[in-house]
Design a protein around this motif. Structure first.
Motif, PDB file in Angstrom:
ATOM      1  N   ALA A   1       0.831  -1.215   0.000  1.00  0.00           N
ATOM      2  CA  ALA A   1       0.000   0.000   0.000  1.00  0.00           C
ATOM      3  C   ALA A   1       0.861   1.257   0.000  1.00  0.00           C
ATOM      4  N   SER A   2       2.108   1.120   0.456  1.00  0.00           N
ATOM      5  CA  SER A   2       2.965   2.305   0.473  1.00  0.00           C
ATOM      6  C   SER A   2       3.380   2.664  -0.945  1.00  0.00           C
ATOM      7  N   ALA A   3       3.643   3.943  -1.148  1.00  0.00           N
ATOM      8  CA  ALA A   3       3.954   4.431  -2.483  1.00  0.00           C
ATOM      9  C   ALA A   3       5.235   3.777  -3.001  1.00  0.00           C
ATOM     10  N   PRO A   4       5.252   3.364  -4.283  1.00  0.00           N
ATOM     11  CA  PRO A   4       6.447   2.707  -4.812  1.00  0.00           C
ATOM     12  C   PRO A   4       7.623   3.678  -4.918  1.00  0.00           C
ATOM     13  N   LYS A   5       8.817   3.141  -4.789  1.00  0.00           N
ATOM     14  CA  LYS A   5      10.022   3.966  -4.868  1.00  0.00           C
ATOM     15  C   LYS A   5      10.880   3.524  -6.034  1.00  0.00           C
ATOM     16  N   ARG A   6      11.602   4.494  -6.617  1.00  0.00           N
ATOM     17  CA  ARG A   6      12.507   4.191  -7.711  1.00  0.00           C
ATOM     18  C   ARG A   6      13.882   4.703  -7.355  1.00  0.00           C
ATOM     19  N   THR A   7      14.902   4.015  -7.804  1.00  0.00           N
ATOM     20  CA  THR A   7      16.277   4.467  -7.590  1.00  0.00           C
ATOM     21  C   THR A   7      16.701   5.291  -8.795  1.00  0.00           C
ATOM     22  N   VAL A   8      17.097   6.527  -8.537  1.00  0.00           N
ATOM     23  CA  VAL A   8      17.360   7.488  -9.601  1.00  0.00           C
ATOM     24  C   VAL A   8      18.745   8.094  -9.409  1.00  0.00           C
ATOM     25  N   THR A   9      19.451   8.339 -10.494  1.00  0.00           N
ATOM     26  CA  THR A   9      20.735   9.044 -10.429  1.00  0.00           C
ATOM     27  C   THR A   9      20.537  10.463 -10.946  1.00  0.00           C
ATOM     28  N   SER A  10      20.936  11.439 -10.141  1.00  0.00           N
ATOM     29  CA  SER A  10      20.761  12.833 -10.551  1.00  0.00           C
ATOM     30  C   SER A  10      21.860  13.222 -11.532  1.00  0.00           C
ATOM     31  N   PHE A  11      21.744  14.412 -12.137  1.00  0.00           N
ATOM     32  CA  PHE A  11      22.731  14.832 -13.137  1.00  0.00           C
ATOM     33  C   PHE A  11      24.098  15.046 -12.514  1.00  0.00           C
ATOM     34  N   MET A  12      24.141  15.218 -11.169  1.00  0.00           N
ATOM     35  CA  MET A  12      25.424  15.385 -10.492  1.00  0.00           C
ATOM     36  C   MET A  12      26.013  14.069 -10.011  1.00  0.00           C
ATOM     37  N   GLY A  13      25.315  12.975 -10.291  1.00  0.00           N
ATOM     38  CA  GLY A  13      25.875  11.670  -9.980  1.00  0.00           C
ATOM     39  C   GLY A  13      25.439  11.084  -8.650  1.00  0.00           C
ATOM     40  N   PHE A  14      24.516  11.755  -7.954  1.00  0.00           N
ATOM     41  CA  PHE A  14      24.026  11.201  -6.694  1.00  0.00           C
ATOM     42  C   PHE A  14      22.926  10.193  -6.985  1.00  0.00           C
TER      43      PHE A  14
ATOM     44  N   TYR B   1      27.475   3.539 -14.423  1.00  0.00           N
ATOM     45  CA  TYR B   1      28.774   4.172 -14.701  1.00  0.00           C
ATOM     46  C   TYR B   1      28.543   5.631 -15.038  1.00  0.00           C
ATOM     47  N   LEU B   2      29.133   6.522 -14.251  1.00  0.00           N
ATOM     48  CA  LEU B   2      28.879   7.954 -14.442  1.00  0.00           C
ATOM     49  C   LEU B   2      29.713   8.496 -15.597  1.00  0.00           C
ATOM     50  N   ASP B   3      29.175   9.507 -16.273  1.00  0.00           N
ATOM     51  CA  ASP B   3      29.917  10.135 -17.362  1.00  0.00           C
ATOM     52  C   ASP B   3      30.820  11.243 -16.802  1.00  0.00           C
ATOM     53  N   ASP B   4      31.474  12.037 -17.686  1.00  0.00           N
ATOM     54  CA  ASP B   4      32.575  12.925 -17.295  1.00  0.00           C
ATOM     55  C   ASP B   4      32.240  13.862 -16.135  1.00  0.00           C
ATOM     56  N   ASP B   5      31.235  14.722 -16.340  1.00  0.00           N
ATOM     57  CA  ASP B   5      30.954  15.748 -15.346  1.00  0.00           C
ATOM     58  C   ASP B   5      30.517  15.148 -14.017  1.00  0.00           C
ATOM     59  N   ALA B   6      29.581  14.223 -14.094  1.00  0.00           N
ATOM     60  CA  ALA B   6      29.074  13.595 -12.879  1.00  0.00           C
ATOM     61  C   ALA B   6      30.196  12.835 -12.163  1.00  0.00           C
ATOM     62  N   TYR B   7      31.055  12.187 -12.940  1.00  0.00           N
ATOM     63  CA  TYR B   7      32.167  11.424 -12.367  1.00  0.00           C
ATOM     64  C   TYR B   7      33.099  12.347 -11.598  1.00  0.00           C
ATOM     65  N   LEU B   8      33.448  13.485 -12.230  1.00  0.00           N
ATOM     66  CA  LEU B   8      34.346  14.441 -11.585  1.00  0.00           C
ATOM     67  C   LEU B   8      33.700  15.034 -10.339  1.00  0.00           C
ATOM     68  N   MET B   9      32.424  15.352 -10.480  1.00  0.00           N
ATOM     69  CA  MET B   9      31.674  15.899  -9.334  1.00  0.00           C
ATOM     70  C   MET B   9      31.744  14.948  -8.150  1.00  0.00           C
ATOM     71  N   GLN B  10      31.533  13.669  -8.398  1.00  0.00           N
ATOM     72  CA  GLN B  10      31.554  12.690  -7.318  1.00  0.00           C
ATOM     73  C   GLN B  10      32.945  12.566  -6.717  1.00  0.00           C
ATOM     74  N   LYS B  11      33.966  12.588  -7.572  1.00  0.00           N
ATOM     75  CA  LYS B  11      35.351  12.534  -7.090  1.00  0.00           C
ATOM     76  C   LYS B  11      35.613  13.670  -6.108  1.00  0.00           C
ATOM     77  N   LEU B  12      35.267  14.910  -6.560  1.00  0.00           N
ATOM     78  CA  LEU B  12      35.538  16.096  -5.744  1.00  0.00           C
ATOM     79  C   LEU B  12      34.701  16.092  -4.463  1.00  0.00           C
ATOM     80  N   TRP B  13      33.468  15.646  -4.611  1.00  0.00           N
ATOM     81  CA  TRP B  13      32.573  15.576  -3.453  1.00  0.00           C
ATOM     82  C   TRP B  13      33.131  14.642  -2.386  1.00  0.00           C
ATOM     83  N   ASN B  14      33.579  13.466  -2.843  1.00  0.00           N
ATOM     84  CA  ASN B  14      34.126  12.493  -1.893  1.00  0.00           C
ATOM     85  C   ASN B  14      35.378  13.039  -1.214  1.00  0.00           C
ATOM     86  N   GLU B  15      36.190  13.744  -1.996  1.00  0.00           N
ATOM     87  CA  GLU B  15      37.406  14.333  -1.437  1.00  0.00           C
ATOM     88  C   GLU B  15      37.057  15.350  -0.353  1.00  0.00           C
ATOM     89  N   LYS B  16      36.054  16.168  -0.653  1.00  0.00           N
ATOM     90  CA  LYS B  16      35.625  17.192   0.300  1.00  0.00           C
ATOM     91  C   LYS B  16      35.096  16.557   1.581  1.00  0.00           C
TER      92      LYS B  16
END
Lengths: 159, 227
Positions: B132-145, B169-184
């Motif tokens: 009965a609970s609303a269904p959920k979907r797993t989504v990747t945002s444009f920033m790679g989250f 597998y993330l593409d260029d921008d999202a991949y870099l964003m995730q790299k920098l985010w993890n570093e931060k």
């Protein structure tokens, strides 16, 4: 089901029904003199920001059975705390209070409403703090000696 | 549907509040929004007037759906009354007596919602096989989250590229964003640990004379945090 799960309306379907509404609503005092005073048959409510005027009308007529004639909604922006108040060009906001929504509910002319004096026979303010300290002393004493490591004890013996 | 059963009942009016003992509020329709007049201006309510605790899930499971529906409206009115009183006290810079009453009512409302959801869920599992609970979907945002998102209803099917998916597998921008985010995030965690270590090493004398702590550590055992 509740106001949290809204279904899209399709043509031909019955109107949306809310069985367990979770909106809140509180009566607010208004000044009796000055330009902010309101008519006798009107009451001011602070309402859940999700509510529309239609929701307020339905809520008050169905749950409280009030004779509602008209509902007007007012949105009030929360205060912003600026980092530098005087600097008009480069000021940045530090904090903003939540916006508030108010409803002015007009009822039928026969209804008259005065906000009661809630603090007519209020207890003395003096010594209030000591009173609370006294009340909380037992709680603090208990909290100091309470054993929170009860992983194996189970639910039966209370919290 | 499960809720068709409770559709017939009207929300109950709280009879207790309508029969007020006070002459001042007797004629007013809005008396439902105020506490009992005996409690006006009290610092603390008498022990008999206070609620003990909220309804637990186990107790609510024993009740019929009609009863739950009635109890919901009783608690809703009680919560509105308490909110009115709380705001009146705050507006005049006073202490609201027994604010735990609000927590009790809110707890009950939450528990009722849980129990009703359980029943609704059981019905749907039995009849349709879905939850009965609303269904959920797993989504990747444009920033790679990648995150869980509640599925929403739409009037028309989504157009080209409107529907979000999980991307392995993330593409260029999202991949870099995730790299920098993890570093931060890593740097933040490192700084937090450093601050914690410095705070633990500081004693009263150092605080009093505003003296700094030890800066270099030859052995890892000297650092309390990493033990």
């Amino acid at each position: 089901m509740s106001a949290k799960a809204a279904r899209l309306w399709q043509p031909g379907n019955p109107q949306r029904r809310v069985f367990l509404p979770d909106f809140w609503l509180a009566l607010v005092e208004t000044p009796t003199v000055g330009r902010h005073r309101i008519p006798k048959n009107c009451a001011k409510f602070e309402i859940d920001p999700r509510m529309s005027r239609h929701d307020v009308r339905e809520y008050l007529t169905k749950i409280y059975s009030l004779p509602v004639r008209d509902v007007r909604i007012e949105m009030k922006m929360g205060d912003i705390e600026w980092q530098t108040k005087k600097d008009t060009r480069y000021k940045t906001a530090m904090w903003k209070e939540d916006d508030k929504k108010f409803a002015y509910v007009f009822m039928s002319k026969s209804v008259e409403f005065d906000f009661p004096d809630l603090f007519r026979n209020a207890d003395e303010l003096m010594g209030q703090v000591d009173k609370y300290k006294e009340q909380l002393a037992d709680v603090e004493q208990n909290a100091r000696y309470v054993n929170r490591d009860r992983s194996n004890v189970g639910k039966f013996f209370g919290l | 549907m499960f809720f068709r059963i409770i559709n017939r009942i009207q929300p109950c009016t709280s009879q207790q509040r309508l029969l007020s003992r006070s002459p001042a509020l007797q004629n007013s329709l809005l008396q439902q929004f105020f506490d009992d007049e005996e409690n006006f201006g009290k610092q603390e309510l008498r022990a008999k007037k206070r609620p003990g605790r909220s309804w637990t899930n186990e107790e609510l499971r024993l009740k019929s759906s009609e009863d739950l529906h009635k109890l919901w409206y009783v608690c809703l009115k009680e919560r509105n009354m308490l909110l009115t009183m709380e705001k009146a006290h705050k507006a005049t810079a006073r202490h609201f007596p027994n604010p735990e009453r609000l927590d009790r009512v809110k707890g009950t409302l939450k528990n009722i919602e849980e129990v009703v959801h359980e029943r609704n869920d059981a019905y749907y599992q039995l009849e349709t096989g879905d939850s009965a609970s609303a269904p959920k979907r797993t989504v990747t945002s444009f920033m790679g989250f990648t995150y869980e998102k509640r599925a929403e209803e739409h009037y028309s099917p989504p157009g080209e590229g409107q529907k979000g998916y999980e991307v392995p597998y993330l593409d260029d921008d999202a991949y870099l964003m995730q790299k920098l985010w993890n570093e931060k995030e890593l740097c933040k965690e490192r700084d937090r640990k450093d601050n914690l270590a410095r705070r633990q090493l500081a004693n009263d004398e150092m605080k009093h004379y505003k003296r700094g702590g030890r800066r270099t550590f030859d052995r890892l055992e000297d650092l309390k945090v990493y033990q």
